[in-house]
Design a protein around this motif. Structure first.
Motif, short mmCIF file in Angstrom:
data_model
loop_
_atom_site.label_atom_id
_atom_site.label_comp_id
_atom_site.label_asym_id
_atom_site.label_seq_id
_atom_site.Cartn_x
_atom_site.Cartn_y
_atom_site.Cartn_z
N ALA A 57 0.83 -1.21 0.00
CA ALA A 57 0.00 0.00 0.00
C ALA A 57 0.87 1.25 0.00
O ALA A 57 0.69 2.15 -0.82
CB ALA A 57 -0.92 0.00 1.22
N LEU A 58 1.83 1.31 0.93
CA LEU A 58 2.66 2.50 0.96
C LEU A 58 3.65 2.56 -0.19
O LEU A 58 4.06 3.64 -0.62
CB LEU A 58 3.34 2.67 2.33
CG LEU A 58 2.76 3.91 3.04
CD1 LEU A 58 1.28 3.80 3.24
CD2 LEU A 58 3.48 4.28 4.28
N ASP A 59 4.01 1.38 -0.70
CA ASP A 59 4.86 1.34 -1.89
C ASP A 59 4.13 1.97 -3.07
O ASP A 59 4.72 2.72 -3.85
CB ASP A 59 5.24 -0.11 -2.20
CG ASP A 59 6.36 -0.20 -3.24
OD1 ASP A 59 7.31 0.60 -3.14
OD2 ASP A 59 6.26 -1.05 -4.14
N PHE A 619 -8.90 -1.92 2.36
CA PHE A 619 -7.56 -1.97 2.94
C PHE A 619 -7.56 -2.01 4.47
O PHE A 619 -6.74 -2.69 5.07
CB PHE A 619 -6.75 -0.78 2.44
CG PHE A 619 -5.36 -0.74 2.97
CD1 PHE A 619 -4.45 -1.71 2.61
CD2 PHE A 619 -4.96 0.27 3.84
CE1 PHE A 619 -3.15 -1.69 3.10
CE2 PHE A 619 -3.67 0.30 4.34
CZ PHE A 619 -2.77 -0.68 3.96
N ASP A 620 -8.48 -1.28 5.10
CA ASP A 620 -8.39 -1.20 6.57
C ASP A 620 -9.23 -2.26 7.27
O ASP A 620 -9.41 -2.22 8.48
CB ASP A 620 -8.77 0.21 7.06
CG ASP A 620 -10.22 0.52 6.84
OD1 ASP A 620 -10.85 -0.17 6.02
OD2 ASP A 620 -10.73 1.46 7.46
N GLN A 621 -9.73 -3.24 6.50
CA GLN A 621 -10.50 -4.30 7.15
C GLN A 621 -9.83 -5.65 7.00
O GLN A 621 -9.07 -5.88 6.08
CB GLN A 621 -11.90 -4.35 6.54
CG GLN A 621 -12.77 -3.20 7.03
CD GLN A 621 -14.09 -3.16 6.29
OE1 GLN A 621 -14.65 -4.16 5.92
NE2 GLN A 621 -14.57 -1.94 6.05
N THR A 622 -10.15 -6.56 7.92
CA THR A 622 -9.58 -7.90 7.83
C THR A 622 -10.08 -8.58 6.57
O THR A 622 -11.18 -8.31 6.11
CB THR A 622 -9.98 -8.78 9.04
OG1 THR A 622 -11.40 -8.77 9.14
CG2 THR A 622 -9.37 -8.30 10.32
N GLU A 674 -7.03 7.75 -1.10
CA GLU A 674 -7.98 7.30 -0.08
C GLU A 674 -7.76 5.85 0.32
O GLU A 674 -8.56 5.27 1.05
CB GLU A 674 -9.41 7.48 -0.60
CG GLU A 674 -9.81 8.94 -0.72
CD GLU A 674 -11.07 9.09 -1.58
OE1 GLU A 674 -12.04 8.37 -1.35
OE2 GLU A 674 -11.04 9.94 -2.51
N MET A 675 -6.70 5.26 -0.19
CA MET A 675 -6.35 3.86 0.07
C MET A 675 -7.47 2.91 -0.37
O MET A 675 -7.65 1.86 0.24
CB MET A 675 -6.01 3.64 1.55
CG MET A 675 -4.92 4.56 2.06
SD MET A 675 -4.27 4.07 3.66
CE MET A 675 -2.65 3.44 3.23
N LYS A 676 -8.21 3.31 -1.41
CA LYS A 676 -9.23 2.40 -1.94
C LYS A 676 -8.61 1.61 -3.09
O LYS A 676 -8.98 1.74 -4.25
CB LYS A 676 -10.45 3.21 -2.40
CG LYS A 676 -11.22 3.76 -1.21
CD LYS A 676 -12.09 4.92 -1.58
CE LYS A 676 -13.40 4.48 -2.18
NZ LYS A 676 -14.29 5.65 -2.40
N PHE A 677 -7.61 0.81 -2.71
CA PHE A 677 -6.82 0.11 -3.72
C PHE A 677 -7.63 -0.94 -4.46
O PHE A 677 -7.40 -1.21 -5.63
CB PHE A 677 -5.61 -0.55 -3.05
CG PHE A 677 -4.75 0.41 -2.29
CD1 PHE A 677 -4.00 1.38 -2.95
CD2 PHE A 677 -4.69 0.38 -0.90
CE1 PHE A 677 -3.22 2.28 -2.26
CE2 PHE A 677 -3.91 1.27 -0.20
CZ PHE A 677 -3.17 2.22 -0.87
N ASN A 678 -8.60 -1.54 -3.76
CA ASN A 678 -9.40 -2.59 -4.39
C ASN A 678 -10.18 -2.05 -5.58
O ASN A 678 -10.32 -2.73 -6.59
CB ASN A 678 -10.31 -3.27 -3.37
CG ASN A 678 -11.13 -2.30 -2.55
OD1 ASN A 678 -10.79 -1.13 -2.42
ND2 ASN A 678 -12.24 -2.78 -2.00
#
Length: 807
Positions: A57-59, A619-622, A674-678
RNA sequence: GCAGAUGUGGCGGAAUUGGUAGACGCACAGGACUUAAAAUCCUGCGAGGGUUAAACCUCGUGCCGGUUCGAUUCCGGCCAUCUGCACCA
């Protein structure tokens, strides 16, 4: 035609890491971006598939930032002190230094095989003396500023092994290894005064960009409450008992007191206490329990009256009994409470069980609200009115609080008090594999820090890591190391033998990355000025209340003494969800659901692995791991590779794809932030499906597509850029694609038509078409369905929806 | 117990944050290619009813209730699951 990921990925990784492609530049005139992931503990099991989720993610963000022209610092290191290495050493007689080095080599190779754009030239290792020199240096500064002190604190002590244990090693009250009961044993320990920073740790959350749930958890953990301290006299004695309460308004209803079993009043008044045997027996039983067990509400309350002494309620003047119970914790407040059973649930339960008087002092302000305090505590603060309370009668809870505090202060029996749940940080460990605490004890001078020019104080190379007798550190057995001279008076002295907790090294590592080879300071002023603060720190939710708070504390201290230029270490903090086994449970050896990343990379390649981890869920969920789903990502990359078979010339987007291209750039650009990578990945998949449907893609579209995909799948895209487009310059530093807002907007809209909120049809309209015309089109399309119905109302939300309310 | 989160098809999930629920992927089914299989490509795929086929109708986002023209989204109350709880990192 499948692409040969094994060859291609290896080729690019070798190029990147030998050329230092992603190393941060020392050009301090550039705009900077500092991205940080939590450096791993190099465990013997190797990398867990959970690690790369955060790293990828940070990459992705770091790679995007480079394309946006930033000087990017994206460092990596190892948090290598800790319990597992030590326990492994005890079991197998291999020095932790050796296993740690071996594990780090394994981790490094694994991380490189995933193609992360880390700056490997700045790698740090918390067990390196050149690193922990500065960890020790910070400790000495803390000591010099009065923030490190010695206090007697309980440790877990195994009655079988006769050693101190970590909480983790205590399972259901017994030692994990030998099964003997574990008791709490008092020991003098180094403490850090994090509580001195409690208010600032709350207040400064307003200035940082952390996820709300992270801020909420930190605030709750610090647990600020406003109340009062009240001093109760002990009858026929000069002693007093001070309590902390958030409900001083209920003081007239305090019918007994409860103190923690460890409370010093017991010792002080032991000569007066008539049932000391019973009290001692209760204390012994309590020492077997953890705070956690003690505060469980649903368990049956236990306790023991302390006979022979009574307290005096300062407002009623009545004598009230004193009890001890384990639900009162010595670590919170003053370790003693006044019990108001009528208005506190726990006190009520206790009073009911032991038949103590319940006196109501608050009633509801409305007869509609039932409150029979003999049956149940009445705790509603909003609707309460004071009764049976002398000068407080008829006041609201809020006003009564104010008035009673004024009274207490005037009569010197109490004062307003802010309390925090946060406790000082127990900083000593009776362990070998940690940073030695750089302190010397001299009978004449007391505790003296070792001179700073003698740092680092190296951890001696010993062979018996077994903890010492009576819970001492293994270092205590090495008298040649322990015995030294006092730096102050030159006389005989002994070294501190406890070591630091693992949290120490990780509390400041982000600073070392800024200037990792500096031997004059933990980092140069220039480097600190330029790189601070960390722009974006991602890590697990499980670190919110410990690591994250500890490092904020250290940072604030370093700010206060002028070492760092910012009040806060991290400008932004986000978190990733855990990756579970395919059965939805936490991965563990015993459950046999552990996925080895090496095998995944071997079968599908690093790019597929990375794309899958970004695609698997929010990203922020299991998210549970699925070997079937990763195949879909691998198939997607094969389809990307095969786009080259339909490639045609073209310097501009073709009309049929133009809107899609502009929209994709917009969506991917903002989704990454927004880290919505999916949804980024699903956008890529949709694009590929479109290209396949038309069986064509031109060079301009292809170029933009691989640029957008590059942060996620860097190897395949660099290869396509070079081999298919024939570009000489790598994608890594090419400019991130831009879009034209006007070209993302459709001039035609499919307008949904609803009856009572339920979809009944659609109609094509132009963007911003006037309402009358829309209405006409809607009715043309839908009128036959309106037969036999009465139109009550029509609602048109411009360009969005047309709802007809019918009967 | 306290604190923080989560709950949508067979599965992972999407939904511009109050406006066409189920994007994208997996699994499954059918077709093309092949001597065949794999791979690949194309099509279908929430449940029930309905039709030769469609159209169409009803239900449906953990449960109960509320607000609204309209609720996966907001409010109140439950239930279940996950994470942390200070010496695992």
């Amino acid at each position: 035609m499948a692409y040969n990921f094994k060859e291609i990925e290896k080729k690019w990784q070798e190029k990147w890491y030998s050329e230092g492609t992603f190393n941060a530049k020392n050009d301090y005139s550039m705009k900077k971006w500092y991205g940080l992931i939590e450096f791993p503990y190099p465990s013997g099991q190797g990398l867990h598939v959970g690690h790369p989720r955060s790293y990828t993610a940070l990459d992705v963000i770091a790679r995007k930032r480079r394309m946006q022209g930033y000087n990017v610092l994206f460092p990596i290191g190892f948090d290598a002190f800790g319990l597992p290495a030590e326990n492994y050493a005890i079991k197998n007689h291999i020095h932790p230094k050796i296993t740690t080095e071996k594990n780090i080599n394994h981790f490094r190779a694994q991380l490189k095989s995933l193609g992360f754009s880390f700056d490997w030239s700045r790698e740090v290792n918390t067990t390196d003396p050149d690193y922990y020199k500065w960890t020790q240096w910070i400790f000495i500064q803390l000591y010099k500023h009065g923030l490190a002190y010695k206090a007697t604190m309980p440790i877990n002590f195994c009655t079988g092994c006769k050693v101190g244990l970590a909480n983790e090693e205590v399972v259901n009250g017994v030692c994990e290894r030998c099964g003997s009961p574990v008791v709490q044993k008092e020991k003098s320990q180094w403490m850090l005064k994090i509580t001195e920073y409690a208010q600032r740790l709350i207040d400064d959350l307003d200035d940082v960009d952390y996820l709300d749930k992270i801020k909420a958890q930190q605030r709750n953990w610090i647990g600020r409450s406003e109340g009062a301290e009240v001093t109760f006299k002990i009858a026929d004695s000069d002693e007093t008992l001070t309590v902390y309460t958030t409900r001083p308004d209920t003081l007239f209803g305090a019918t007994y007191m409860v103190v923690a079993p460890e409370h010093h009043i017991i010792e002080k008044l032991s000569s007066k206490i008539t049932n000391m045997d019973e009290v001692e027996e209760y204390k012994r039983k309590t020492s077997l329990k953890s705070d956690f067990e003690r505060s469980e509400l649903n368990k049956e309350k236990t306790g023991c009256e302390v006979k022979g002494i009574k307290a005096i309620n300062p407002l009623t003047g009545k004598e009230i009994p004193i009890w001890i119970s384990d639900y009162v914790l010595i670590t919170y407040g003053t370790g003693a409470i006044m019990a108001v059973p009528a208005h506190d649930t726990r006190d009520h339960e206790f009073a009911t069980k032991f038949n103590l008087p319940i006196v109501q002092v608050i009633k509801a302000n409305s007869d509609d609200i039932a409150c029979d305090v003999q049956k149940e505590a009445f705790t509603d603060v909003e609707t309460g009115v004071l009764i049976n309370s002398g000068f407080l009668n008829d006041l609201s809870v809020k006003d009564a609080k104010k008035k009673v505090i004024e009274y207490l202060e005037e009569n010197h029996i109490g004062k307003k008090q802010v309390n925090y749940k946060l406790r000082d940080w127990v900083f000593s460990r009776q362990r070998y594999w940690g940073e030695p605490i750089p302190m010397v004890h001299c009978d004449k001078c007391g505790w003296v820090p070792i001179p700073e020019d003698e740092l680092p104080l190296k951890l001696p190379d010993i062979k018996d890591y077994e903890p010492g007798e009576n819970g001492e550190s293994p270092l205590a057995k090495h008298t040649e190391w322990v015995n030294t001279t006092c730096p102050h008076c030159g006389g005989k002295a002994t070294r501190e033998t406890d070591t630091m907790p693992q949290w120490a090294g990780s509390s400041w590592y982000y600073l070392r990355y800024m200037d990792p080879h500096n031997d004059k300071a933990l980092a140069s002023k220039e480097a600190l000025e330029y790189w601070s603060p960390v722009d974006w720190y991602n890590g697990g939710m499980e670190h919110t209340t410990l690591h994250l708070l500890y490092s904020r504390f250290w940072h604030k201290f370093l700010y206060d003494i002028g070492v760092v230029p910012t009040k806060e270490p991290y400008q932004k903090r986000t978190s990733h969800g855990m990756i579970l086994g395919s059965n939805g449970e936490k991965m563990s050896k015993s459950k046999g659901n552990v996925v080895n990343p090496d095998e995944v990379v071997d079968e599908f390649g690093a790019d597929s692995f990375r794309v899958y981890e970004m695609f698997m869920g929010p990203f922020d969920q299991t998210a549970p791991w699925s070997m079937e789903s990763i195949r879909g990502c691998s198939k997607f990359l094969d389809r990307v590779w095969n786009l080259q078979t339909m490639l045609v010339d073209g310097d501009e987007y073709s009309p049929k794809f133009e809107k899609m291209m502009h929209r994709a750039i917009k969506k991917v650009s903002s989704d990454i932030e927004e880290m919505k990578f999916n949804t980024c990945i699903s956008t890529f998949m949709t694009m590929v499906n479109e290209f396949y449907k038309e069986k064509t893609i031109n060079k301009a579209e292809f170029k933009t597509f691989i640029q957008l995909l590059n942060p996620f799948a860097p190897h395949i895209t660099e290869e396509l850029n070079k081999s298919v487009l024939g570009e000489k310059e790598d994608l890594a530093y090419q400019k991130w694609p831009e879009y034209d807002e006007a070209k993302t907007i459709s001039d035609e809209i499919t307008l949904p038509i609803q009856f009572n909120g339920k979809l009944k049809g659609t109609v094509q309209i132009a963007l911003d078409e006037d309402e009358a015309s829309v209405k006409q089109k809607v009715h043309e399309a839908i009128d036959q369905k309106l037969e036999g119905k009465t139109v009550v109302k029509e609602i048109y939300v411009k360009n969005k929806i047309y709802n007809i309310v019918v009967k």
